[in-house]
Design an enzyme around this catalytic site. Structure first.
Site, PDB file in Angstrom:
ATOM      1  CG  ASP A 185      51.272  44.080  69.386  1.00  0.00           C
ATOM      2  OD1 ASP A 185      51.630  45.251  69.605  1.00  0.00           O
ATOM      3  OD2 ASP A 185      51.991  43.255  68.781  1.00  0.00           O
ATOM      4  NE  ARG A 223      51.955  50.145  68.374  1.00  0.00           N
ATOM      5  CZ  ARG A 223      52.296  48.903  68.732  1.00  0.00           C
ATOM      6  NH1 ARG A 223      51.554  47.863  68.384  1.00  0.00           N
ATOM      7  NH2 ARG A 223      53.372  48.695  69.450  1.00  0.00           N
ATOM      8  CE  LYS A 267      45.174  53.957  57.315  1.00  0.00           C
ATOM      9  NZ  LYS A 267      45.411  54.108  55.868  1.00  0.00           N
ATOM     10  N   GLY A 268      44.144  48.522  61.684  1.00  0.00           N
ATOM     11  CA  GLY A 268      43.628  47.194  62.001  1.00  0.00           C
ATOM     12  C   GLY A 268      44.022  46.205  60.919  1.00  0.00           C
ATOM     13  CB  ALA A 269      46.565  43.870  60.769  1.00  0.00           C
TER      14      ALA A 269
HETATM   15  P1  FDA Z   1      47.571  51.471  54.530  1.00  0.00           P
HETATM   16  O1  FDA Z   1      47.971  50.036  54.449  1.00  0.00           O
HETATM   17  O2  FDA Z   1      46.128  51.841  54.402  1.00  0.00           O
HETATM   18  O3  FDA Z   1      48.420  52.242  53.449  1.00  0.00           O
HETATM   19  C1  FDA Z   1      48.178  53.619  53.225  1.00  0.00           C
HETATM   20  C2  FDA Z   1      49.322  54.224  52.455  1.00  0.00           C
HETATM   21  O4  FDA Z   1      50.554  54.082  53.185  1.00  0.00           O
HETATM   22  C3  FDA Z   1      49.592  53.558  51.134  1.00  0.00           C
HETATM   23  O5  FDA Z   1      48.696  54.013  50.151  1.00  0.00           O
HETATM   24  C4  FDA Z   1      51.028  54.015  50.892  1.00  0.00           C
HETATM   25  O6  FDA Z   1      51.079  55.348  50.472  1.00  0.00           O
HETATM   26  C5  FDA Z   1      51.632  53.912  52.277  1.00  0.00           C
HETATM   27  N1  FDA Z   1      52.237  52.590  52.474  1.00  0.00           N
HETATM   28  C6  FDA Z   1      51.734  51.554  53.172  1.00  0.00           C
HETATM   29  N2  FDA Z   1      52.576  50.501  53.117  1.00  0.00           N
HETATM   30  C7  FDA Z   1      53.632  50.867  52.355  1.00  0.00           C
HETATM   31  C8  FDA Z   1      54.810  50.218  51.902  1.00  0.00           C
HETATM   32  N3  FDA Z   1      55.075  48.947  52.179  1.00  0.00           N
HETATM   33  N4  FDA Z   1      55.661  50.922  51.137  1.00  0.00           N
HETATM   34  C9  FDA Z   1      55.403  52.204  50.799  1.00  0.00           C
HETATM   35  N5  FDA Z   1      54.283  52.855  51.178  1.00  0.00           N
HETATM   36  C10 FDA Z   1      53.408  52.212  51.944  1.00  0.00           C
HETATM   37  N6  FDA Z   1      47.393  46.009  63.554  1.00  0.00           N
HETATM   38  C11 FDA Z   1      46.615  45.391  64.474  1.00  0.00           C
HETATM   39  O7  FDA Z   1      45.521  44.931  64.142  1.00  0.00           O
HETATM   40  N7  FDA Z   1      47.052  45.256  65.763  1.00  0.00           N
HETATM   41  C12 FDA Z   1      48.249  45.767  66.193  1.00  0.00           C
HETATM   42  O8  FDA Z   1      48.597  45.639  67.367  1.00  0.00           O
HETATM   43  C13 FDA Z   1      49.063  46.436  65.227  1.00  0.00           C
HETATM   44  N8  FDA Z   1      50.278  46.953  65.577  1.00  0.00           N
HETATM   45  C14 FDA Z   1      50.958  47.748  64.667  1.00  0.00           C
HETATM   46  C15 FDA Z   1      52.101  48.436  65.063  1.00  0.00           C
HETATM   47  C16 FDA Z   1      52.697  49.335  64.208  1.00  0.00           C
HETATM   48  C17 FDA Z   1      53.902  50.098  64.653  1.00  0.00           C
HETATM   49  C18 FDA Z   1      52.156  49.535  62.884  1.00  0.00           C
HETATM   50  C19 FDA Z   1      52.774  50.520  61.936  1.00  0.00           C
HETATM   51  C20 FDA Z   1      51.076  48.809  62.480  1.00  0.00           C
HETATM   52  C21 FDA Z   1      50.465  47.908  63.339  1.00  0.00           C
HETATM   53  N9  FDA Z   1      49.347  47.182  62.940  1.00  0.00           N
HETATM   54  C22 FDA Z   1      48.598  46.527  63.902  1.00  0.00           C
HETATM   55  C23 FDA Z   1      49.003  47.071  61.501  1.00  0.00           C
HETATM   56  C24 FDA Z   1      47.960  48.092  61.065  1.00  0.00           C
HETATM   57  O9  FDA Z   1      46.713  47.756  61.587  1.00  0.00           O
HETATM   58  C25 FDA Z   1      47.840  48.145  59.526  1.00  0.00           C
HETATM   59  O10 FDA Z   1      47.424  46.897  59.056  1.00  0.00           O
HETATM   60  C26 FDA Z   1      49.109  48.543  58.800  1.00  0.00           C
HETATM   61  O11 FDA Z   1      49.832  49.515  59.491  1.00  0.00           O
HETATM   62  C27 FDA Z   1      48.774  49.094  57.410  1.00  0.00           C
HETATM   63  O12 FDA Z   1      48.018  50.273  57.503  1.00  0.00           O
HETATM   64  P2  FDA Z   1      48.630  51.734  57.232  1.00  0.00           P
HETATM   65  O13 FDA Z   1      48.043  52.666  58.249  1.00  0.00           O
HETATM   66  O14 FDA Z   1      50.097  51.673  57.262  1.00  0.00           O
HETATM   67  O15 FDA Z   1      48.090  52.205  55.857  1.00  0.00           O
END
Ligand code: FDA
Length: 308
Positions: A134, A184, A187-189
């Site tokens: 990660d 993988r 976007k970043g958390a």
């Molecule tokens: P974002 O949060 O921008 O959401 C975009 C759209 O997705 C929303 O408008 C909606 O349509 C849909 N959506 C999102 N959440 C939803 C929900 N709960 N219910 C319904 N629809 C929803 N980060 C990091 O910094 N280091 C890491 O190692 C990891 N590892 C990791 C592993 C995996 C498998 C995932 C999926 C994610 C991570 N992350 C991570 C987290 C990542 O950086 C990010 O914060 C989250 O995935 C949220 O971004 P999204 O790309 O999902 O879209």
């Protein structure tokens, strides 16, 4: 506006104690975390894999303060891998590791975390599965990528995570788009300063699309870590454009988020993997999920009113 406040709270000891001790928190935590202990996590793995969803398991335990905790976290992974091997789950389940859980931020932590990760890679290799490192806050990226490069010499399938919000990531994606490279893209958390990362959602989404193009056009194995329907659609389009068959990339989503979409992708013949965290140290992970999405926070706050 609330996101940055929650991300700051995810690193606060006082907030950790407050949120962890609130009894109504638990049912909300259970939506995102597969239990405190290994047997509960294995049960979740069995259910998901039966439904055609592969799994990557994360034993929660980031931001530790001494080497003994680092060793305990490493041993928890060794036990987990042994259990996956015993149950014949090595083909469907891999593990995700946060190097901070192995002591990366302690003095001399790079070597400590590297040695622990190596032991975990050996155990994973023995049961025919893989490890993904990660990615945490931007100060750890160089150390994590150096450990990754070292591990890949002996365990070439060790996975990386790249965070699209960092300015540096397009270059990192180019460097890691070669044959056999599992990456993988997320976007970043974490809460990152404007000097190193895009701040607006629009800029982060654009950066994600650019990095996705680089990885899908390359020769590696992209892992699309996103719940965003637009990014999923783009990945499917790019797979068509670059003639990729569904076994040359995979989608990844977090446990408890967009379950129906996970099942839909599996039913369509796409490879999909759920990221399943388990363990008692769920606070930081849980707070990042709340920060990501107002609906998750609303769900948490509603539990206070419905349970009193
Ligand atoms: P974002 O949060 O921008 O959401 C975009 C759209 O997705 C929303 O408008 C909606 O349509 C849909 N959506 C999102 N959440 C939803 C929900 N709960 N219910 C319904 N629809 C929803 N980060 C990091 O910094 N280091 C890491 O190692 C990891 N590892 C990791 C592993 C995996 C498998 C995932 C999926 C994610 C991570 N992350 C991570 C987290 C990542 O950086 C990010 O914060 C989250 O995935 C949220 O971004 P999204 O790309 O999902 O879209």
């Amino acid at each position: 506006m609330l996101g940055p406040v929650l991300l700051a709270a995810s690193r606060s000891g006082r907030m950790r104690r407050l949120v962890s001790r609130t009894p109504v928190t638990r049912p909300v935590v259970d939506r995102f975390v597969a239990g405190d202990a290994l047997p509960e996590a294995l049960e979740v793995v069995r259910t998901l894999t039966t439904d055609g969803i592969d799994v990557t398991l994360d034993h929660l335990g980031e931001d530790i303060t001494d080497a003994a905790q680092a060793h305990a976290n490493r041993d928890a992974y060794l036990k987990l891998l042994e259990a996956l091997g015993d149950q014949g789950l090595g083909k469907r389940a891999e593990v995700s590791v946060k190097l901070s859980a192995f002591g990366q931020s302690l003095p001399g932590g790079h070597d400590l975390a590297s040695a622990a990760a190596r032991r975990v890679c050996e155990a994973a290799d023995k049961i025919g599965t893989t490890v993904t490192l990660d990615m945490e806050d931007h100060t750890t990226v160089d150390s994590t990528l150096a450990i990754l490069a070292d591990l890949r010499r002996d365990f070439p399938r060790t996975g990386a995570v790249l965070q699209a919000y960092l300015f540096r990531t397009e270059d990192d994606a180019r460097a890691l788009a070669g044959e056999g490279s599992r990456v993988r893209l997320v976007k970043g958390a974490y809460k990152e300063p404007a000097s190193v990362a895009y701040q607006s959602k629009q800029d982060v989404d654009r950066a994600y699309a650019r990095c996705l193009r680089i990885l899908m056009a390359g020769d590696g194995y992209p892992m699309i870590g996103s719940h965003d329907p637009r990014m999923i659609e783009l990945a499917v389009r790019l797979a068509g454009k670059y003639g990729r068959s569904p076994d040359t990339y995979e989608f990844q989503m977090l446990y408890g988020i967009r379950d129906a979409e996970q099942r839909r992708l599996a039913a369509e013949g796409q490879r999909i993997r759920a990221y399943v965290p388990y363990g008692a140290d769920w606070y930081g992970y849980f707070m990042r999920r709340l920060a990501e999405r107002p609906a998750n926070l609303a769900f948490f706050l509603r539990s206070f009113t419905t349970r009193h």
